[in-house]
Scaffold this motif. Structure first.
Motif, short mmCIF file in Angstrom:
data_model
loop_
_atom_site.label_atom_id
_atom_site.label_comp_id
_atom_site.label_asym_id
_atom_site.label_seq_id
_atom_site.Cartn_x
_atom_site.Cartn_y
_atom_site.Cartn_z
N ALA A 97 69.63 57.51 88.54
CA ALA A 97 70.48 56.35 88.26
C ALA A 97 69.87 55.47 87.17
CB ALA A 97 70.69 55.53 89.54
N ALA A 98 68.53 55.31 87.20
CA ALA A 98 67.87 54.50 86.18
C ALA A 98 67.95 55.17 84.81
CB ALA A 98 66.41 54.27 86.57
N LEU A 99 67.80 56.48 84.77
CA LEU A 99 67.93 57.20 83.50
C LEU A 99 69.33 57.04 82.93
CD1 LEU A 99 66.04 60.49 84.47
CD2 LEU A 99 65.33 58.89 82.67
N LYS A 100 70.33 57.15 83.78
CA LYS A 100 71.71 57.00 83.33
C LYS A 100 71.95 55.59 82.81
CE LYS A 100 76.53 57.42 84.81
NZ LYS A 100 77.45 57.74 85.95
N ALA A 101 71.41 54.58 83.51
CA ALA A 101 71.60 53.19 83.09
C ALA A 101 70.98 52.93 81.72
CB ALA A 101 71.00 52.25 84.14
N ARG A 102 69.93 53.66 81.38
CA ARG A 102 69.27 53.50 80.08
C ARG A 102 69.98 54.27 78.97
NH1 ARG A 102 62.92 54.26 79.95
NH2 ARG A 102 63.64 56.37 79.44
N GLY A 103 70.93 55.12 79.35
CA GLY A 103 71.61 55.94 78.36
C GLY A 103 70.98 57.29 78.15
N ASP A 104 69.98 57.64 79.00
CA ASP A 104 69.35 58.96 78.93
C ASP A 104 70.18 59.97 79.71
OD1 ASP A 104 67.17 57.92 77.49
OD2 ASP A 104 66.17 57.32 79.35
N THR A 105 69.99 61.22 79.41
CA THR A 105 70.67 62.27 80.16
C THR A 105 69.66 63.03 81.01
OG1 THR A 105 70.39 63.87 78.35
CG2 THR A 105 72.42 62.57 78.39
N SER A 106 70.13 63.57 82.12
CA SER A 106 69.22 64.30 82.99
C SER A 106 69.90 65.49 83.64
CB SER A 106 68.66 63.38 84.09
OG SER A 106 69.69 62.83 84.89
N LEU A 107 69.12 66.55 83.82
CA LEU A 107 69.50 67.69 84.65
C LEU A 107 68.65 67.61 85.90
CD1 LEU A 107 70.11 68.74 81.63
CD2 LEU A 107 69.99 71.02 82.67
N ALA A 108 69.27 67.87 87.04
CA ALA A 108 68.53 67.78 88.30
C ALA A 108 68.63 69.09 89.06
CB ALA A 108 69.07 66.64 89.15
N LEU A 109 67.48 69.60 89.44
CA LEU A 109 67.42 70.83 90.22
C LEU A 109 68.11 70.61 91.57
CD1 LEU A 109 66.15 73.71 90.11
CD2 LEU A 109 64.21 72.74 91.36
N ALA A 110 68.99 71.53 91.95
CA ALA A 110 69.73 71.38 93.21
C ALA A 110 69.86 72.73 93.87
CB ALA A 110 71.11 70.79 92.95
N ARG A 111 69.39 72.84 95.12
CA ARG A 111 69.36 74.13 95.77
C ARG A 111 70.44 74.31 96.83
NH1 ARG A 111 63.99 73.99 99.69
NH2 ARG A 111 64.58 72.15 100.92
N SER A 112 71.30 73.33 97.03
CA SER A 112 72.34 73.42 98.05
C SER A 112 73.56 72.64 97.59
CB SER A 112 71.84 72.84 99.38
OG SER A 112 71.69 71.43 99.27
N PRO A 113 74.73 72.92 98.18
CA PRO A 113 75.93 72.14 97.83
C PRO A 113 75.74 70.64 98.07
CG PRO A 113 76.55 74.11 99.03
CD PRO A 113 75.05 74.02 99.10
N GLU A 114 74.99 70.29 99.12
CA GLU A 114 74.74 68.88 99.42
C GLU A 114 73.90 68.25 98.31
OE1 GLU A 114 75.85 71.06 102.93
OE2 GLU A 114 74.16 71.38 101.54
N ALA A 115 72.89 69.00 97.82
CA ALA A 115 72.05 68.50 96.74
C ALA A 115 72.84 68.36 95.45
CB ALA A 115 70.86 69.42 96.53
N VAL A 116 73.72 69.32 95.17
CA VAL A 116 74.58 69.24 93.99
C VAL A 116 75.41 67.96 94.04
CG1 VAL A 116 76.59 70.24 92.84
CG2 VAL A 116 74.69 71.71 93.55
N ALA A 117 76.00 67.68 95.20
CA ALA A 117 76.82 66.47 95.34
C ALA A 117 75.98 65.22 95.16
CB ALA A 117 77.50 66.47 96.71
N ALA A 118 74.78 65.21 95.70
CA ALA A 118 73.93 64.02 95.66
C ALA A 118 73.49 63.70 94.23
CB ALA A 118 72.71 64.20 96.55
N VAL A 119 73.04 64.72 93.49
CA VAL A 119 72.55 64.44 92.13
C VAL A 119 73.71 64.13 91.19
CG1 VAL A 119 70.49 65.84 92.49
CG2 VAL A 119 72.50 66.88 91.40
N THR A 120 74.86 64.73 91.44
CA THR A 120 76.03 64.42 90.64
C THR A 120 76.45 62.97 90.85
OG1 THR A 120 76.81 66.72 90.76
CG2 THR A 120 78.43 65.04 90.14
N ALA A 121 76.47 62.53 92.10
CA ALA A 121 76.83 61.15 92.41
C ALA A 121 75.85 60.17 91.80
CB ALA A 121 76.90 60.96 93.92
N ALA A 122 74.57 60.56 91.72
CA ALA A 122 73.54 59.68 91.15
C ALA A 122 73.66 59.58 89.64
CB ALA A 122 72.15 60.17 91.54
N GLY A 123 74.26 60.60 89.01
CA GLY A 123 74.47 60.52 87.56
C GLY A 123 73.83 61.62 86.75
N ALA A 124 73.40 62.71 87.41
CA ALA A 124 72.77 63.81 86.69
C ALA A 124 73.70 65.02 86.63
CB ALA A 124 71.47 64.22 87.37
N GLU A 125 73.40 65.91 85.71
CA GLU A 125 74.06 67.21 85.68
C GLU A 125 73.28 68.13 86.60
OE1 GLU A 125 74.56 71.00 82.63
OE2 GLU A 125 74.28 68.97 81.79
#
Length: 331
Positions: A18-46
């Motif tokens: 969320a802090a990276l997104k607020a600064r205008g940075d982009t991020s990819l986040a490792l996600a190993r489950s559908p729940e993790a995919v949803a969580a990092v997407t909601a936070a603002g990462a790909e």
């Protein structure tokens, strides 16, 4: 800046994204489950689907990234040593291998004050205190080994830095606070020796502040403690956190000596016989929450310009408001 984040669905990881997104940075986040995919997407990462077991897959995700934030770890209060080692040591090795292969320039590793746990007091400890040869507990020993490996590979072309936040807390905590609340509600919560000793703390926003500064200014091969500033009485702080969640811890207490006996026997019983569930308390837990643990963040303030901008009072107020809002929605 383009960042690759491990542990992005966790407490610290979500706030970092969320802090990276607020600064205008982009991020990819490792996600190993559908729940993790949803969580990092909601936070603002790909989301980047995968896990720490495949260095080749990690390299794919890190391609084109400027920095890796490695916050993934096994932090359970009790698990098999093999599980701790696989997640915390081998997982970190693969992250390092992938980052070097992908040409990433900087890596920030989220370590912990627990790497210093050896049975002796941690009072105003700083980064000059060496890692112990015999840490107490599998979590401290594997996190310490991971930190060693991260800092040892620092080079002119690959800058590696570690941050050591102490007792991370704040709104959205999905690890320590829920366990405390459950212990209070079930009648299992007890202060150790009355709980009237000092502790350092680190609000999650301050942890993220330090991580971002470490990525920009951290000296390669160095570790930095992160805290909220001056220590606070453990009992006062934990009481305030619990009351923000609508529960009161009460006055139940256990002498430190008795707690130490229980912890030693628990480590032995669970370690030898592999008993189900988690022990009442481990020696690691006892040494981290049953007496003073204070660390100095002067190095981070001097070298990184770290301030710890989130005051405890505001952090506690945010937690109370969040609890009230969630309770209102559930009603």
């Amino acid at each position: 800046m383009r960042a690759f984040v491990t542990g992005g669905s966790g407490f610290v990881g979500r706030h970092l994204i969320a802090a990276l997104k607020a600064r205008g940075d982009t991020s990819l986040a490792l996600a190993r489950s559908p729940e993790a995919v949803a969580a990092v997407t909601a936070a603002g990462a790909e989301p980047f689907e995968g896990d720490l077991s495949d260095a080749g897959r990690l390299k794919e995700g890190m391609a084109g990234c400027d920095v890796v934030f490695h916050s993934a770890a096994l932090v359970k209060s009790w698990a098999r040593r093999a599980d701790y080692y696989e997640a915390n040591v081998r997982g970190t090795e693969r992250v390092l291998e992938a980052a070097v292969s992908a040409g990433v320039k900087r890596l920030v590793h989220v370590s912990t004050e627990a790497v210093l746990v050896d049975g002796t007091p941690l009072v105003r400890a700083d980064e000059t205190r060496p890692l112990p040869e015999r840490p107490i507990g599998d979590y401290p020993s594997t996190k310490g080994e991971a930190e060693r490996r991260v800092l040892s590979v620092n080079s002119a072309s690959f800058t590696t830095v570690a941050v050591r936040p102490r007792l991370v807390w704040g709104k959205g905590d999905t690890s320590v606070l829920p366990q405390m609340v459950d212990a209070v509600k079930s009648g299992r919560f007890k202060w150790i020796g009355g709980g009237r000793y000092l502790t350092s703390t680190c609000h999650v926003a301050n942890c993220v502040e330090g991580m971002l500064l470490a990525a920009e200014k951290g000296r390669g091969g160095q570790a930095y403690f992160l805290t909220d500033g001056e220590p606070v009485v453990f009992r006062d702080f934990v009481t305030a956190m619990l009351e923000s969640q609508g529960v009161a811890p009460g006055n139940g207490s256990m002498p430190f000596g008795l707690a130490a006996t229980v912890a030693t026997l628990s480590d032995l019983a669970w370690g030898v016989f592999g008993l189900p569930g988690r022990p009442p308390i481990s020696r690691t837990e006892l040494l981290l929450i049953g007496r003073e643990v204070t660390v100095s963040d002067e190095k981070a303030r001097m070298e990184l310009g770290y301030e710890g901008r989130m005051p405890r009072g505001l952090g506690l107020k945010e937690m109370a408001v969040d609890f009230q809002e969630r309770a209102g929605r559930a009603a």
